[in-house]
Design a protein around this motif. Sequence first.
Motif, PDB file in Angstrom:
ATOM      1  N   ILE A  55       0.838  -1.202   0.000  1.00 32.92           N
ATOM      2  CA  ILE A  55       0.000   0.000   0.000  1.00 32.92           C
ATOM      3  C   ILE A  55       0.873   1.252   0.000  1.00 32.92           C
ATOM      4  O   ILE A  55       0.633   2.201  -0.767  1.00 32.92           O
ATOM      5  CB  ILE A  55      -0.944  -0.009   1.216  1.00 32.92           C
ATOM      6  N   LEU A  56       1.897   1.281   0.844  1.00 25.01           N
ATOM      7  CA  LEU A  56       2.789   2.446   0.874  1.00 25.01           C
ATOM      8  C   LEU A  56       3.625   2.530  -0.391  1.00 25.01           C
ATOM      9  O   LEU A  56       3.938   3.623  -0.868  1.00 25.01           O
ATOM     10  CB  LEU A  56       3.705   2.386   2.098  1.00 25.01           C
ATOM     11  N   LEU A  57       3.992   1.395  -0.946  1.00 29.01           N
ATOM     12  CA  LEU A  57       4.735   1.387  -2.204  1.00 29.01           C
ATOM     13  C   LEU A  57       3.891   2.000  -3.313  1.00 29.01           C
ATOM     14  O   LEU A  57       4.386   2.776  -4.141  1.00 29.01           O
ATOM     15  CB  LEU A  57       5.121  -0.045  -2.563  1.00 29.01           C
ATOM     16  N   CYS A  58       2.608   1.682  -3.318  1.00 22.43           N
ATOM     17  CA  CYS A  58       1.673   2.274  -4.281  1.00 22.43           C
ATOM     18  C   CYS A  58       1.634   3.787  -4.131  1.00 22.43           C
ATOM     19  O   CYS A  58       1.681   4.526  -5.118  1.00 22.43           O
ATOM     20  CB  CYS A  58       0.281   1.677  -4.077  1.00 22.43           C
ATOM     21  N   ALA A  59       1.556   4.259  -2.887  1.00 19.83           N
ATOM     22  CA  ALA A  59       1.527   5.703  -2.646  1.00 19.83           C
ATOM     23  C   ALA A  59       2.799   6.371  -3.140  1.00 19.83           C
ATOM     24  O   ALA A  59       2.767   7.472  -3.714  1.00 19.83           O
ATOM     25  CB  ALA A  59       1.331   5.973  -1.154  1.00 19.83           C
ATOM     26  N   ASN A 161      12.885  12.913 -12.169  1.00 27.04           N
ATOM     27  CA  ASN A 161      12.506  11.501 -12.143  1.00 27.04           C
ATOM     28  C   ASN A 161      13.610  10.650 -11.531  1.00 27.04           C
ATOM     29  O   ASN A 161      13.350   9.727 -10.756  1.00 27.04           O
ATOM     30  CB  ASN A 161      12.211  11.035 -13.571  1.00 27.04           C
ATOM     31  N   GLY A 162      14.865  10.976 -11.842  1.00 33.07           N
ATOM     32  CA  GLY A 162      15.986  10.225 -11.301  1.00 33.07           C
ATOM     33  C   GLY A 162      16.160  10.424  -9.808  1.00 33.07           C
ATOM     34  O   GLY A 162      16.379   9.462  -9.063  1.00 33.07           O
ATOM     35  N   TYR A 163      16.034  11.683  -9.339  1.00 30.54           N
ATOM     36  CA  TYR A 163      16.175  11.948  -7.913  1.00 30.54           C
ATOM     37  C   TYR A 163      15.082  11.248  -7.110  1.00 30.54           C
ATOM     38  O   TYR A 163      15.330  10.681  -6.039  1.00 30.54           O
ATOM     39  CB  TYR A 163      16.115  13.446  -7.633  1.00 30.54           C
ATOM     40  N   GLY A 164      13.853  11.298  -7.622  1.00 28.32           N
ATOM     41  CA  GLY A 164      12.746  10.671  -6.913  1.00 28.32           C
ATOM     42  C   GLY A 164      12.867   9.166  -6.832  1.00 28.32           C
ATOM     43  O   GLY A 164      12.339   8.533  -5.908  1.00 28.32           O
ATOM     44  N   PHE A 165      13.617   8.582  -7.784  1.00 28.44           N
ATOM     45  CA  PHE A 165      13.758   7.130  -7.807  1.00 28.44           C
ATOM     46  C   PHE A 165      14.422   6.604  -6.548  1.00 28.44           C
ATOM     47  O   PHE A 165      14.119   5.500  -6.090  1.00 28.44           O
ATOM     48  CB  PHE A 165      14.565   6.723  -9.049  1.00 28.44           C
ATOM     49  N   PHE A 166      15.323   7.408  -5.958  1.00 31.50           N
ATOM     50  CA  PHE A 166      16.015   6.943  -4.757  1.00 31.50           C
ATOM     51  C   PHE A 166      15.045   6.724  -3.597  1.00 31.50           C
ATOM     52  O   PHE A 166      15.242   5.823  -2.773  1.00 31.50           O
ATOM     53  CB  PHE A 166      17.093   7.948  -4.353  1.00 31.50           C
ATOM     54  N   LEU A 167      13.995   7.539  -3.507  1.00 28.08           N
ATOM     55  CA  LEU A 167      13.036   7.375  -2.414  1.00 28.08           C
ATOM     56  C   LEU A 167      12.239   6.084  -2.537  1.00 28.08           C
ATOM     57  O   LEU A 167      11.660   5.601  -1.561  1.00 28.08           O
ATOM     58  CB  LEU A 167      12.077   8.573  -2.379  1.00 28.08           C
ATOM     59  N   MET A 168      12.205   5.512  -3.743  1.00 32.43           N
ATOM     60  CA  MET A 168      11.465   4.286  -3.958  1.00 32.43           C
ATOM     61  C   MET A 168      12.113   3.083  -3.265  1.00 32.43           C
ATOM     62  O   MET A 168      11.484   2.036  -3.106  1.00 32.43           O
ATOM     63  CB  MET A 168      11.352   3.997  -5.456  1.00 32.43           C
ATOM     64  N   PHE A 169      13.366   3.231  -2.840  1.00 36.23           N
ATOM     65  CA  PHE A 169      14.044   2.112  -2.180  1.00 36.23           C
ATOM     66  C   PHE A 169      13.709   2.013  -0.702  1.00 36.23           C
ATOM     67  O   PHE A 169      13.952   0.977  -0.076  1.00 36.23           O
ATOM     68  CB  PHE A 169      15.569   2.246  -2.347  1.00 36.23           C
ATOM     69  N   LEU A 170      13.171   3.080  -0.100  1.00 34.29           N
ATOM     70  CA  LEU A 170      12.920   3.069   1.339  1.00 34.29           C
ATOM     71  C   LEU A 170      12.011   1.918   1.792  1.00 34.29           C
ATOM     72  O   LEU A 170      12.274   1.305   2.834  1.00 34.29           O
ATOM     73  CB  LEU A 170      12.329   4.407   1.780  1.00 34.29           C
ATOM     74  N   HIS A 193      14.297   2.484  12.537  1.00 32.29           N
ATOM     75  CA  HIS A 193      14.135   3.898  12.849  1.00 32.29           C
ATOM     76  C   HIS A 193      13.868   4.783  11.628  1.00 32.29           C
ATOM     77  O   HIS A 193      13.826   6.003  11.755  1.00 32.29           O
ATOM     78  CB  HIS A 193      15.384   4.405  13.576  1.00 32.29           C
ATOM     79  N   GLN A 194      13.674   4.205  10.477  1.00 29.86           N
ATOM     80  CA  GLN A 194      13.301   5.008   9.326  1.00 29.86           C
ATOM     81  C   GLN A 194      11.790   5.249   9.330  1.00 29.86           C
ATOM     82  O   GLN A 194      11.038   4.524   9.994  1.00 29.86           O
ATOM     83  CB  GLN A 194      13.753   4.323   8.034  1.00 29.86           C
ATOM     84  N   PRO A 195      11.293   6.251   8.589  1.00 23.90           N
ATOM     85  CA  PRO A 195       9.869   6.643   8.717  1.00 23.90           C
ATOM     86  C   PRO A 195       8.863   5.574   8.335  1.00 23.90           C
ATOM     87  O   PRO A 195       7.797   5.490   8.938  1.00 23.90           O
ATOM     88  CB  PRO A 195       9.766   7.850   7.769  1.00 23.90           C
ATOM     89  N   LEU A 196       9.166   4.737   7.341  1.00 23.38           N
ATOM     90  CA  LEU A 196       8.135   3.850   6.811  1.00 23.38           C
ATOM     91  C   LEU A 196       7.800   2.678   7.723  1.00 23.38           C
ATOM     92  O   LEU A 196       6.663   2.192   7.709  1.00 23.38           O
ATOM     93  CB  LEU A 196       8.556   3.318   5.430  1.00 23.38           C
ATOM     94  N   THR A 197       8.750   2.219   8.517  1.00 23.99           N
ATOM     95  CA  THR A 197       8.481   1.059   9.366  1.00 23.99           C
ATOM     96  C   THR A 197       7.339   1.309  10.356  1.00 23.99           C
ATOM     97  O   THR A 197       6.406   0.491  10.435  1.00 23.99           O
ATOM     98  CB  THR A 197       9.755   0.622  10.101  1.00 23.99           C
TER      99      THR A 197
END
Length: 245
Positions: A55-59, A161-170, A193-197
């Motif tokens: 669900i978060l990956l979709c967002a 697009n390239g910069y945003g791609f890095f956030l997709m790994f979180l 301790h990262q935000p998504l967990t």
Amino acid sequence: MTFVGRSVLHTLRTPDALVMAIALPTMLMLLFTQVFGGAIDPTGGYVDYVVPGIILLCAGFGAASTAVDVANDMKAGVIERFRTMPFRAETVIAGHVVASLVRNLVATGIVIGVAVLVGFRPNGSPLEWVGMFALIAGYILAITYLFAAIGLAASNPEAANGYGFFLMFLPYLSSAFVPVETMPEWLRPLAEHQPLTPIIETIRGLLLGTEIGQSGWWALGWCALILGVAVVLTRVLFRAKAGRR
């Protein structure tokens, strides 16, 4: 409302980003549940574990297009035209963000529907479902403003697009796909301790009844922090970029 309508109209005319925002997370969900799921959890319960992370990956996939849209506006010179009109030109950024929020909530609903078809069985109450969607909306709002800032900072749409791609790994470095305790010891602190967990654990608790603990407060805190920083950064970058034009 005018700029929200403008962004929605752009989506309808070029629906590629919306289709990819739905198709990619769905394909990943099918890959992990139907191909890898049996090896990860032979009992077949892995689908319940993995869906909150999907669900978060979709967002994230849906919000990433905002960076490109904002960068396109800055490159095309349309902001110059807006600045000659009697309104705050920053409103165009808000239009992109709100339209992205609407698109991503729709995409999230579709992904959850597909998850139910492949075996996802949430047992949350109606109030817990409302809380889940409210948390997702807050996360989408925060991450979309962050992507808008990336679009403003980038020199062109391709760079955005390239910069945003890095956030997709979180999401892959969180508890989205496997429990944190199964990771190598050097990686666990980052995953914990990262935000998504905490956001994922809160969604998991609301939909499946698992223990939430302090994750709920951490999830709200992270969303508020990311949103606050992203809004300020967006305003500063927009004024700097627009001021030079």
